[in-house]
Enzyme design. Structure first.
Site, PDB file in Angstrom:
ATOM      1  N   HIS A 360       0.848  -1.189   0.000  1.00  0.00           N
ATOM      2  CA  HIS A 360       0.000   0.000   0.000  1.00  0.00           C
ATOM      3  C   HIS A 360       0.892   1.250   0.000  1.00  0.00           C
ATOM      4  O   HIS A 360       1.763   1.401   0.858  1.00  0.00           O
ATOM      5  CB  HIS A 360      -0.941   0.014   1.207  1.00  0.00           C
ATOM      6  CG  HIS A 360      -1.960   1.103   1.109  1.00  0.00           C
ATOM      7  ND1 HIS A 360      -3.158   0.951   0.451  1.00  0.00           N
ATOM      8  CD2 HIS A 360      -1.929   2.396   1.536  1.00  0.00           C
ATOM      9  CE1 HIS A 360      -3.840   2.094   0.497  1.00  0.00           C
ATOM     10  NE2 HIS A 360      -3.110   2.984   1.152  1.00  0.00           N
ATOM     11  N   ALA A 361       0.670   2.141  -0.962  1.00  0.00           N
ATOM     12  CA  ALA A 361       1.565   3.288  -1.156  1.00  0.00           C
ATOM     13  C   ALA A 361       1.636   4.175   0.085  1.00  0.00           C
ATOM     14  O   ALA A 361       0.624   4.423   0.748  1.00  0.00           O
ATOM     15  CB  ALA A 361       1.075   4.112  -2.342  1.00  0.00           C
ATOM     16  N   HIS A 390      -0.138  12.083  -5.420  1.00  0.00           N
ATOM     17  CA  HIS A 390      -0.682  12.083  -4.053  1.00  0.00           C
ATOM     18  C   HIS A 390       0.458  11.912  -3.035  1.00  0.00           C
ATOM     19  O   HIS A 390       0.588  12.693  -2.090  1.00  0.00           O
ATOM     20  CB  HIS A 390      -1.697  10.947  -3.916  1.00  0.00           C
ATOM     21  CG  HIS A 390      -2.215  10.764  -2.523  1.00  0.00           C
ATOM     22  ND1 HIS A 390      -3.384  11.343  -2.084  1.00  0.00           N
ATOM     23  CD2 HIS A 390      -1.707  10.100  -1.450  1.00  0.00           C
ATOM     24  CE1 HIS A 390      -3.571  11.034  -0.809  1.00  0.00           C
ATOM     25  NE2 HIS A 390      -2.560  10.272  -0.403  1.00  0.00           N
ATOM     26  N   GLU A 391       1.284  10.904  -3.269  1.00  0.00           N
ATOM     27  CA  GLU A 391       2.370  10.615  -2.315  1.00  0.00           C
ATOM     28  C   GLU A 391       3.389  11.752  -2.286  1.00  0.00           C
ATOM     29  O   GLU A 391       3.873  12.150  -1.229  1.00  0.00           O
ATOM     30  CB  GLU A 391       3.056   9.286  -2.656  1.00  0.00           C
ATOM     31  CG  GLU A 391       2.152   8.060  -2.564  1.00  0.00           C
ATOM     32  CD  GLU A 391       1.459   7.930  -1.225  1.00  0.00           C
ATOM     33  OE1 GLU A 391       1.980   8.408  -0.207  1.00  0.00           O
ATOM     34  OE2 GLU A 391       0.348   7.367  -1.204  1.00  0.00           O
ATOM     35  N   HIS A 394       2.568  14.514   0.020  1.00  0.00           N
ATOM     36  CA  HIS A 394       2.956  14.314   1.420  1.00  0.00           C
ATOM     37  C   HIS A 394       4.410  14.732   1.622  1.00  0.00           C
ATOM     38  O   HIS A 394       4.753  15.429   2.572  1.00  0.00           O
ATOM     39  CB  HIS A 394       2.831  12.838   1.812  1.00  0.00           C
ATOM     40  CG  HIS A 394       1.418  12.341   1.956  1.00  0.00           C
ATOM     41  ND1 HIS A 394       0.490  12.937   2.762  1.00  0.00           N
ATOM     42  CD2 HIS A 394       0.779  11.262   1.414  1.00  0.00           C
ATOM     43  CE1 HIS A 394      -0.655  12.256   2.720  1.00  0.00           C
ATOM     44  NE2 HIS A 394      -0.503  11.239   1.895  1.00  0.00           N
ATOM     45  N   GLU A 418      -3.664  14.877   3.001  1.00  0.00           N
ATOM     46  CA  GLU A 418      -4.107  14.006   1.906  1.00  0.00           C
ATOM     47  C   GLU A 418      -4.520  14.786   0.667  1.00  0.00           C
ATOM     48  O   GLU A 418      -4.641  14.218  -0.413  1.00  0.00           O
ATOM     49  CB  GLU A 418      -5.276  13.126   2.382  1.00  0.00           C
ATOM     50  CG  GLU A 418      -4.975  12.241   3.583  1.00  0.00           C
ATOM     51  CD  GLU A 418      -3.799  11.304   3.363  1.00  0.00           C
ATOM     52  OE1 GLU A 418      -3.494  10.978   2.205  1.00  0.00           O
ATOM     53  OE2 GLU A 418      -3.162  10.915   4.364  1.00  0.00           O
ATOM     54  N   HIS A 518      -6.606   0.317   5.663  1.00  0.00           N
ATOM     55  CA  HIS A 518      -6.623   1.278   6.764  1.00  0.00           C
ATOM     56  C   HIS A 518      -7.274   0.751   8.044  1.00  0.00           C
ATOM     57  O   HIS A 518      -7.112   1.346   9.097  1.00  0.00           O
ATOM     58  CB  HIS A 518      -7.315   2.570   6.310  1.00  0.00           C
ATOM     59  CG  HIS A 518      -6.672   3.158   5.082  1.00  0.00           C
ATOM     60  ND1 HIS A 518      -6.774   2.568   3.845  1.00  0.00           N
ATOM     61  CD2 HIS A 518      -5.903   4.250   4.909  1.00  0.00           C
ATOM     62  CE1 HIS A 518      -6.098   3.276   2.959  1.00  0.00           C
ATOM     63  NE2 HIS A 518      -5.560   4.306   3.567  1.00  0.00           N
ATOM     64  N   TYR A 528      -9.436  11.346   4.274  1.00  0.00           N
ATOM     65  CA  TYR A 528      -9.572  11.272   2.812  1.00  0.00           C
ATOM     66  C   TYR A 528     -10.885  11.890   2.345  1.00  0.00           C
ATOM     67  O   TYR A 528     -10.967  12.438   1.254  1.00  0.00           O
ATOM     68  CB  TYR A 528      -9.480   9.826   2.326  1.00  0.00           C
ATOM     69  CG  TYR A 528      -8.187   9.153   2.729  1.00  0.00           C
ATOM     70  CD1 TYR A 528      -6.982   9.494   2.132  1.00  0.00           C
ATOM     71  CD2 TYR A 528      -8.175   8.176   3.729  1.00  0.00           C
ATOM     72  CE1 TYR A 528      -5.796   8.876   2.506  1.00  0.00           C
ATOM     73  CE2 TYR A 528      -6.995   7.561   4.110  1.00  0.00           C
ATOM     74  CZ  TYR A 528      -5.810   7.915   3.497  1.00  0.00           C
ATOM     75  OH  TYR A 528      -4.642   7.304   3.880  1.00  0.00           O
TER      76      TYR A 528
HETATM   77  O1  X8Z Z   1      -4.262   5.361   1.349  1.00  0.00           O
HETATM   78  C1  X8Z Z   1      -4.206   6.206   0.470  1.00  0.00           C
HETATM   79  C2  X8Z Z   1      -2.851   6.703  -0.017  1.00  0.00           C
HETATM   80  C3  X8Z Z   1      -1.838   6.729   1.059  1.00  0.00           C
HETATM   81  S1  X8Z Z   1      -2.142   7.961   2.234  1.00  0.00           S
HETATM   82  C4  X8Z Z   1      -2.355   5.797  -1.119  1.00  0.00           C
HETATM   83  N1  X8Z Z   1      -5.337   6.653  -0.125  1.00  0.00           N
HETATM   84  C5  X8Z Z   1      -6.653   6.161   0.267  1.00  0.00           C
HETATM   85  C6  X8Z Z   1      -6.844   4.720  -0.156  1.00  0.00           C
HETATM   86  O2  X8Z Z   1      -6.015   4.192  -0.902  1.00  0.00           O
HETATM   87  O3  X8Z Z   1      -7.838   4.109   0.243  1.00  0.00           O
HETATM   88  C7  X8Z Z   1      -5.429   7.665  -1.145  1.00  0.00           C
HETATM   89  C8  X8Z Z   1      -6.877   7.729  -1.518  1.00  0.00           C
HETATM   90  C9  X8Z Z   1      -7.636   7.049  -0.430  1.00  0.00           C
HETATM   91 ZN    ZN Z   2      -1.984   9.891   1.546  1.00  0.00          ZN
END
Ligand code: X8Z
Ligand code: ZN
Length: 620
Positions: A360-361, A390-391, A394, A418, A518, A528
């Site tokens: 997960h990024a 997105h990354e 941060h 975010e 998450h 988010y």
């Molecule tokens: O978790 C993330 C990022 C890292 S902060 C990749 N996002 C959420 C997800 O993947 O569920 C970005 C959009 C929503």
């Molecule tokens: Zn993020």
């Protein structure tokens, strides 16, 4: 003894008696748990905050490096190390938070008061101070996150890794196959792990410990603690998120209705009945949280943009590094410094073949100065091109506030962090793609509905998901939802807010929330949702600053150093001021507002309403 010395002796005795009496009175007055409150001073608070700033900077750098290694190389031993560092981090953080409470009632200057509050809220998932609680919490946490990250799934005799499965949800179009992938993914949270437990059991135990920790710190439960980070009363924050959802819900409802009608045309009445919520596995994404991958199935016939970003990237030979460099160049065009050499040396940009990693990024700031990195199993496609921005958002935010005092190095609120990179990604317009040589011809206004549809499938589709993840957790943390109904409540919310349903009946023992990164990782999610609103406010403000006259979805701030300077001014503030001040500094308004989303998508909304005019929308 002379008379003088006798008198002196009596006086001395009297003084001792008086002092003893005063100590007695004070002790009696303070004999309950509020003890030391009356004794601390503002000067003590200053010394305390200085100590925490120094010690937490040191400790967190150490913990960051431990977690970096563990997430890049998941083994028995790195899990062991991460558990140890995690427990130490919780113990220290909780100890500091409890100490911080002693200064709350003092008349502190705003900076000091903000720092005391930051220390109180500093632990993401607190444990009570009871011996062993922090260690148990850390064990649960590492076990849940590594269970989520590792392993492969058997698909017809072929072992497929999780990152590839995620991608398949976007490309496979066979409903039976999609259902198989979707279901097998969700078998993981209910499988028995090495410790003989399931993720659901671990999660329920984690909730107990974390709630006890939050209560010790003075919060009703962990959910209330997370909401408090938005500098509002927790109940008011919930009302605020509902208000924002109310602003954008009509747009979502029209989109859901249109997508259902188009999927019905594609899959037929049996798989997509028109009076039911949508099947969650048909939306191009493992969690049905963003639907950009099914654009081809729902595209407006008469409004074709004539290009597909994934195809452009693949066609131009982009790889993970080139995608990152392109993102970096965007930030450079706004006046930000290039990334440090160490970013390129130390980041992980593709999935290694020979070891287990957390795919997960994520973006990292290891030393709170300039050791910034990204860890991401990047694929060359449109979705990951946006995630790269997105990354990077941060990373640039982290670097912008790195001269603030340590406790002010953070996003104005979680949603800001975010939203930064996402706001930049809103500027990936056809015009921009032409400027960087990816696209030859910019489509004219007849393609607008198509372009907006692509964007809505990502951004509008996401909104209810962004909201319900924590609605579920808030109910779990408050005790309103017990383990027996974890899964049922999850699907109630999925149905209510998103209008989706599972492809087949789920058992009450399933733990489908655990199939989303998450939840086992305890990353709060309202950030988010807030970001999905804020990024449009930022984008609109930025386009106004750049003097943009056309429709918002055609505006790109690429190359605008004037916007960059003002953007950086907001980023540099970190958490040193309440978030409404940061918002106002950049957008001129101190309120979060969904009206920029509504304005951005207004032409699509009108088009959707026309399309849906003779359809029966809704799902209840
Ligand atoms: O978790 C993330 C990022 C890292 S902060 C990749 N996002 C959420 C997800 O993947 O569920 C970005 C959009 C929503
Ligand atoms: Zn993020």
């Amino acid at each position: 003894m002379s008379e003088i010395s006798q008198r002196y002796e009596i006086l001395r005795l009297f003084k001792i008696l008086l002092a003893s009496f005063l100590i007695f009175v004070l002790n009696v007055a303070c004999s309950d748990s509020e003890t030391t409150n009356t004794q601390v001073t503002v000067a003590d608070a200053v010394v305390f905050v200085e100590r925490v700033e120094k010690d937490s900077a040191e400790f967190n750098e150490y913990a960051n490096r431990v977690f970096w290694v563990q997430e890049n190389f998941i083994t028995y031993d790195t899990n062991w190390l991460a558990t140890k560092a995690g427990a130490e981090a919780t113990e220290l953080g909780v100890q500091w938070a409890n100490e911080a409470k002693r200064f709350e009632t003092l008349d502190l200057n705003p900076n000091l008061a903000r720092k005391i509050e930051a220390i109180k809220l500093g632990v993401n998932v607190p444990a009570p101070e009871k011996e062993g609680a922090a260690l148990e919490l850390a064990e649960l946490s590492v076990r849940m996150t590594s269970t989520y990250a590792v392993g492969k799934i058997d698909l017809g005799g072929v072992k497929v890794n999780r990152s590839d499965l995620e991608e398949m949800m976007g490309t496979v179009r066979d409903a039976e196959r999609l259902q198989e992938i979707w279901t097998k993914w969700r078998d993981i949270p209910v499988a028995t792990n090495d410790a003989g437990t399931t993720m659901k059991q671990d999660y329920a135990r984690m909730v107990e410990i974390a709630n006890a920790g939050a209560e010790e710190l003075g919060y009703a439960d962990l959910g209330a603690m997370w909401k408090s980070r938005y500098e509002m009363d927790p109940a008011d924050f919930e009302t605020e998120t509902d208000r924002l959802w109310g602003q954008v819900k009509p747009l979502y409802d029209e989109l859901q209705c249109h997508v259902r009608a188009k999927l019905n045309q594609n899959y037929g009445d049996e798989i997509v009945p028109l009076d039911q919520p949508l099947r969650a596995d048909l939306l191009g994404n493992m969690w049905a949280q963003s639907w950009g991958n099914i654009y081809d199935l729902v595209a407006p016939e008469a409004s074709d943009p004539g290009f597909d970003l994934t195809e452009l990237l693949v066609g131009a030979g982009y790889d993970a590094t080139k995608m990152m460099e392109t993102g970096e160049a965007f930030f450079s065009s706004l006046g930000f410094d290039v990334l440090p050499e160490t970013f390129w040396e130390r980041s992980l940009l593709t999935k290694p073949a020979d070891r287990e990693v957390v795919c997960h990024a994520s973006a990292w700031d290891l030393d709170f100065k300039d050791d910034i990195r990204i860890k991401m199993c990047t694929k060359v496609n449109a979705e990951d091109f946006r995630t790269v921005h997105h990354e990077l958002g941060h990373n640039y935010y982290d670097r912008a506030y790195n001269t603030q005092d340590f406790l002010f190095r953070g996003g104005a609120n979680g949603g800001f962090h975010e939203a930064i990179g996402d706001m930049i990604a809103l500027s990936i317009t056809p015009e921009y793609l032409k400027q960087i040589g990816l696209l030859e011809r910019v489509p004219d206004a007849s393609a607008d509905i198509g372009l907006l549809m692509q964007q809505a499938l990502e951004k509008v589709a996401f909104l209810p998901f962004g909201l319900l993840m924590d609605k579920w957790r808030w109910d779990v943390f408050s005790g309103a939802t017990k383990p027996e109904t974890y899964n049922d409540h999850w699907w109630e919310l999925r149905r209510k807010y998103q209008g989706i349903r599972p492809p087949a009946k789920r058992s009450a023992d399933s733990f489908d929330p655990g199939g989303k990164f998450h939840i086992p990782s305890n990353v709060s999610y309202t950030r988010y949702f807030v970001a999905a609103i804020l990024q449009f406010q930022f984008h609109k403000a930025a386009c106004d600053m750049a003097g943009w006259q056309g429709p918002l979805h055609r505006c790109s701030i690429y190359g605008s150093s004037q916007v960059g300077t003002r953007f950086n001014a907001m980023l540099e503030m970190g958490t040193s001021k309440p978030w409404p001040e940061a918002l106002e500094a950049f957008t001129g308004t101190a309120e979060m507002n969904g009206s920029a989303v509504v304005e951005y998508f207004a032409p699509l909304m009108a088009w959707l309403q026309e399309q849906n005019a003779n359809r029966s929308c809704g799902w209840e």
